[in-house]
Design a protein around this motif. Structure first.
Motif, short mmCIF file in Angstrom:
data_model
loop_
_atom_site.label_atom_id
_atom_site.label_comp_id
_atom_site.label_asym_id
_atom_site.label_seq_id
_atom_site.Cartn_x
_atom_site.Cartn_y
_atom_site.Cartn_z
N GLU A 302 0.81 -1.21 0.00
CA GLU A 302 0.00 0.00 0.00
C GLU A 302 0.85 1.27 0.00
O GLU A 302 0.45 2.28 -0.59
N ALA A 303 2.00 1.25 0.67
CA ALA A 303 2.83 2.46 0.77
C ALA A 303 4.30 2.09 0.81
O ALA A 303 4.97 2.26 1.83
N ASP A 306 7.51 4.10 2.52
CA ASP A 306 7.06 5.00 3.56
C ASP A 306 7.81 4.72 4.87
O ASP A 306 8.16 3.57 5.15
N THR A 309 6.10 2.16 6.96
CA THR A 309 6.21 0.86 6.29
C THR A 309 7.58 0.24 6.58
O THR A 309 7.67 -0.93 6.92
#
Length: 388
Positions: A302-303, A306, A309
């Motif tokens: 999803e990310a 990040d 993350t």
């Protein structure tokens, strides 16, 4: 996709397990396992569907790797290396390619490599070196321009699948500028020499031998088509360098719990409360580690890249490695001395599980990274030595 891939992994796991003891004993490479993986189409797991692959997400990879490791951790570990190469290549979107300055011809070369993987080729990773480990900034293997391509010279260690792969992801430093680190996909063949050095405590069937290189490759074998991307990619995609191992060791830990339960029932030891307690704690610990790996994988999808993350990525590697070692030791003690005999599944799983904390990033490095982050620092830059 991936219901097919996950079903294939579950179908293959008992087959891998049946061969595991022989390959562990002999330190031999499980050629049959990789034939099965090829026939199941799993070499294309991380290849985009447009190039003939399954287009799996990182979370889907993690689920497949865990199931394969329940069969044979060594096989799953080598498969992880192939998945990390194809997964990283497949994750270079047009936007990321533009930001990194990747030329169109390099994207075309990448697509050729990924298409070959979907058709059955598989790739190993040749990154670590004696005295440097997996720290890219400390490598001694060098490259320089030569005859319209690149000449690479140096030696790698812990190259899982050495002598069996169709190609090797090689990290090397520029001979002209030692601060520039690049990666190449070097085909198997002339200019590569495997030195059989792998005779280890655990993961004995990975054929993680030394690989010596004195080879010239075409220009399009420079991944990304731009020099100096290796350190950038390491920071953009730490999940492939750090957490992809985690799913393997969760599978090894779960296999240890399963093998212990079978042994305890067969020996009529299941009636002992202390034995059941150990198994129960082990089951809970593996479930917890698997949830952390799954959460890290979900966040990667999803990310990716990040900051939060990446924290989960490092947590996953730390917890998977320590949990596998702790669980395997505990259930081996519960099973008793008979389970320590050579050839017993728990004896092998105990040794395999102990390797999880040693893979880069080691558990100590992971814990330090997380500690720096918890203190509000920059964990990629505030360590006393370079992470990569």
């Amino acid at each position: 996709m991936t219901q097919h891939a996950l079903a294939a992994a579950r179908r293959l796991a008992p087959r891998l397990a049946a061969r595991a003891a022989e390959h562990d004993r002999d330190g031999s490479f499980p050629v049959e396992d990789f034939r099965d993986l090829r026939e199941a189409g799993l070499f294309g797991l991380m290849v985009p569907t447009a190039l003939g692959g399954m287009g799996a997400t990182f979370a889907e990879y993690a689920a497949v790797a865990t199931e394969l490791a329940r069969g044979n951790g060594a096989t799953a570990l080598v498969f992880n290396m192939h998945a990390s190469v194809t997964g990283a290549l497949g994750a270079v979107t047009e936007e990321l390619a533009e930001a990194l300055g990747v030329p169109d011809e390099a994207l075309a070369a990448r697509d050729r490599l990924l298409t070959a993987a979907a058709q059955g080729s598989w790739y190993a990773v040749a990154m670590s070196e004696r005295g440097a480990g997996a720290r890219l900034s400390q490598l001694s293997t060098v490259y320089e321009p030569a005859d319209g391509g690149w000449h690479l010279k140096g030696s790698k260690t812990f190259c899982s699948g050495a002598g069996h792969a169709d190609g090797y992801l090689v990290a090397a430093r520029s001979a002209a500028d030692q601060s520039v680190v690049s990666q190449f996909l070097v085909p198997a063949g002339d200019g590569l020499t495997v030195e059989p050095t792998w005779d280890s405590l655990g993961m004995r069937a990975t054929s993680s031998h030394d690989l010596h290189l004195d080879v010239t490759v075409p220009a399009d074998r420079l991944l990304g088509g731009v020099e100096g991307l290796a350190l950038v990619v390491a920071q953009l995609m730490p999940h492939w360098l750090v957490a992809s191992y985690a799913a393997v060791y969760v599978g090894v830990a779960r296999a240890a719990v399963d093998a212990a339960a079978e042994h305890l029932n067969a020996r009529n030891l299941a009636g002992l409360p202390a034995v059941r307690s150990r198994l129960g704690r082990a089951d809970a610990a593996v479930a917890a580690a698997q949830l952390v790996v799954a959460e890290a994988a979900r966040r990667v999808d999803e990310a990716p890249g990040d900051a939060e993350t990446n924290r989960w990525v490092w947590r996953a590697k730390l917890l998977a490695g320590t949990t596998a070692a702790d669980v395997a030791a505990s259930v081996l003690e519960a099973a008793g001395t008979s389970a320590t005999r050579r050839g017993h599944p728990l004896e092998r799983l105990y040794r395999d599980a102990r390797c999880g904390s040693l893979h880069p990033a080691t558990s100590d490095v992971c814990a330090d990274w997380l500690g720096v982050a918890a203190l509000g620092g920059d964990p990629d830059r505030d360590g006393t030595v370079p992470r990569w």
